[in-house]
Design a protein around this motif. Structure first.
Motif, PDB file in Angstrom:
ATOM      1  N   ASP A 113       0.832  -1.211   0.000  1.00 57.57           N
ATOM      2  CA  ASP A 113       0.000   0.000   0.000  1.00 57.57           C
ATOM      3  C   ASP A 113       0.866   1.260   0.000  1.00 57.57           C
ATOM      4  O   ASP A 113       2.101   1.180  -0.051  1.00 57.57           O
ATOM      5  CB  ASP A 113      -1.002  -0.016   1.158  1.00 57.57           C
ATOM      6  CG  ASP A 113      -0.371   0.148   2.523  1.00 57.57           C
ATOM      7  OD1 ASP A 113       0.814   0.498   2.610  1.00 57.57           O
ATOM      8  OD2 ASP A 113      -1.083  -0.059   3.529  1.00 57.57           O
ATOM      9  N   ASP A 114       0.201   2.422   0.039  1.00 59.82           N
ATOM     10  CA  ASP A 114       0.916   3.708  -0.034  1.00 59.82           C
ATOM     11  C   ASP A 114       1.876   3.925   1.130  1.00 59.82           C
ATOM     12  O   ASP A 114       2.828   4.690   1.017  1.00 59.82           O
ATOM     13  CB  ASP A 114      -0.080   4.873  -0.086  1.00 59.82           C
ATOM     14  CG  ASP A 114      -0.903   4.855  -1.370  1.00 59.82           C
ATOM     15  OD1 ASP A 114      -0.434   4.250  -2.360  1.00 59.82           O
ATOM     16  OD2 ASP A 114      -2.003   5.430  -1.378  1.00 59.82           O
ATOM     17  N   LEU A 115       1.614   3.287   2.278  1.00 60.50           N
ATOM     18  CA  LEU A 115       2.492   3.415   3.443  1.00 60.50           C
ATOM     19  C   LEU A 115       3.537   2.302   3.495  1.00 60.50           C
ATOM     20  O   LEU A 115       4.168   2.066   4.525  1.00 60.50           O
ATOM     21  CB  LEU A 115       1.666   3.426   4.731  1.00 60.50           C
ATOM     22  CG  LEU A 115       0.696   4.603   4.867  1.00 60.50           C
ATOM     23  CD1 LEU A 115      -0.163   4.451   6.111  1.00 60.50           C
ATOM     24  CD2 LEU A 115       1.445   5.910   4.881  1.00 60.50           C
ATOM     25  N   ARG A 116       3.687   1.580   2.372  1.00 62.03           N
ATOM     26  CA  ARG A 116       4.660   0.488   2.229  1.00 62.03           C
ATOM     27  C   ARG A 116       4.386  -0.684   3.161  1.00 62.03           C
ATOM     28  O   ARG A 116       5.291  -1.326   3.679  1.00 62.03           O
ATOM     29  CB  ARG A 116       6.091   0.988   2.422  1.00 62.03           C
ATOM     30  CG  ARG A 116       6.481   1.993   1.375  1.00 62.03           C
ATOM     31  CD  ARG A 116       7.897   2.412   1.534  1.00 62.03           C
ATOM     32  NE  ARG A 116       8.213   3.366   0.475  1.00 62.03           N
ATOM     33  CZ  ARG A 116       9.426   3.672   0.111  1.00 62.03           C
ATOM     34  NH1 ARG A 116      10.450   3.112   0.697  1.00 62.03           N
ATOM     35  NH2 ARG A 116       9.629   4.531  -0.842  1.00 62.03           N
ATOM     36  N   ARG A 117       3.118  -0.955   3.383  1.00 54.24           N
ATOM     37  CA  ARG A 117       2.708  -2.084   4.219  1.00 54.24           C
ATOM     38  C   ARG A 117       2.155  -3.188   3.335  1.00 54.24           C
ATOM     39  O   ARG A 117       1.707  -2.941   2.221  1.00 54.24           O
ATOM     40  CB  ARG A 117       1.622  -1.651   5.212  1.00 54.24           C
ATOM     41  CG  ARG A 117       2.088  -0.596   6.179  1.00 54.24           C
ATOM     42  CD  ARG A 117       0.963  -0.162   7.067  1.00 54.24           C
ATOM     43  NE  ARG A 117      -0.106   0.434   6.254  1.00 54.24           N
ATOM     44  CZ  ARG A 117      -1.163   1.070   6.747  1.00 54.24           C
ATOM     45  NH1 ARG A 117      -1.308   1.189   8.048  1.00 54.24           N
ATOM     46  NH2 ARG A 117      -2.078   1.581   5.958  1.00 54.24           N
ATOM     47  N   VAL A 118       2.193  -4.385   3.890  1.00 60.02           N
ATOM     48  CA  VAL A 118       1.615  -5.532   3.194  1.00 60.02           C
ATOM     49  C   VAL A 118       0.856  -6.365   4.229  1.00 60.02           C
ATOM     50  O   VAL A 118       1.287  -6.478   5.377  1.00 60.02           O
ATOM     51  CB  VAL A 118       2.704  -6.379   2.476  1.00 60.02           C
ATOM     52  CG1 VAL A 118       3.653  -7.009   3.458  1.00 60.02           C
ATOM     53  CG2 VAL A 118       2.069  -7.429   1.593  1.00 60.02           C
ATOM     54  N   VAL A 119      -0.265  -6.914   3.826  1.00 58.03           N
ATOM     55  CA  VAL A 119      -1.046  -7.774   4.704  1.00 58.03           C
ATOM     56  C   VAL A 119      -0.592  -9.212   4.486  1.00 58.03           C
ATOM     57  O   VAL A 119      -0.525  -9.695   3.357  1.00 58.03           O
ATOM     58  CB  VAL A 119      -2.565  -7.642   4.419  1.00 58.03           C
ATOM     59  CG1 VAL A 119      -3.359  -8.623   5.260  1.00 58.03           C
ATOM     60  CG2 VAL A 119      -3.022  -6.217   4.671  1.00 58.03           C
ATOM     61  N   ILE A 120      -0.265  -9.872   5.584  1.00 60.38           N
ATOM     62  CA  ILE A 120       0.179 -11.269   5.503  1.00 60.38           C
ATOM     63  C   ILE A 120      -1.067 -12.146   5.633  1.00 60.38           C
ATOM     64  O   ILE A 120      -1.848 -11.987   6.579  1.00 60.38           O
ATOM     65  CB  ILE A 120       1.189 -11.588   6.623  1.00 60.38           C
ATOM     66  CG1 ILE A 120       2.397 -10.650   6.490  1.00 60.38           C
ATOM     67  CG2 ILE A 120       1.613 -13.043   6.558  1.00 60.38           C
ATOM     68  CD1 ILE A 120       3.302 -10.656   7.684  1.00 60.38           C
ATOM     69  N   PRO A 121      -1.263 -13.067   4.718  1.00 59.24           N
ATOM     70  CA  PRO A 121      -2.451 -13.917   4.762  1.00 59.24           C
ATOM     71  C   PRO A 121      -2.571 -14.686   6.085  1.00 59.24           C
ATOM     72  O   PRO A 121      -1.575 -15.164   6.634  1.00 59.24           O
ATOM     73  CB  PRO A 121      -2.253 -14.886   3.590  1.00 59.24           C
ATOM     74  CG  PRO A 121      -1.307 -14.188   2.680  1.00 59.24           C
ATOM     75  CD  PRO A 121      -0.418 -13.364   3.562  1.00 59.24           C
TER      76      PRO A 121
END
Length: 114
Positions: free
Chosen positions: A10-18
């Motif tokens: 995302d724009d804040l350089r985050r990723v959701v881990i499944p």
């Protein structure tokens, strides 16, 4: 079996881990994870408690330090106790010597007054 999940940063350089992946390493909300980066790969592992001082993972004792719970191994606890005992002995020796000097001075003053 290796499963690949594709996620967008995302724009804040985050990723959701499944959730399936987190369940696979037994991670629940509130747990700590260790994130390491090596050779262009990122690795996420469930954080295992280690000693706050020496990073050992054996014989840990929970201690509150500045309103935070920290883990300290029994070996470091013993080292701290021994250091405190040595310090206490040095201080006791110093104060005993200092008290003896004061008594000697007071006695010398009383003798000169008489």
């Amino acid at each position: 079996m290796i499963r690949i999940y594709r996620r967008k940063i995302d724009d804040l350089r985050r990723v959701v881990i499944p959730q399936q992946m987190l369940n696979g390493i037994n991670v629940k909300p509130g747990d700590l994870v260790d994130i390491t980066c090596e050779g262009g790969s990122v690795r996420i592992e469930k954080s295992m408690p280690t000693c706050w001082l020496c990073r050992s993972d054996e014989n840990l004792v929970e201690v509150e330090v500045e309103e935070q719970n920290c883990m300290i191994c029994s070996r470091c606890v013993m080292r701290i106790q021994m250091a405190l005992i040595r310090r206490q002995r040095r201080l006791k020796k110093y104060y005993t010597f200092e008290a003896a000097e004061e008594i000697a001075e007071e006695t010398a003053q009383q003798e000169t007054e008489e």
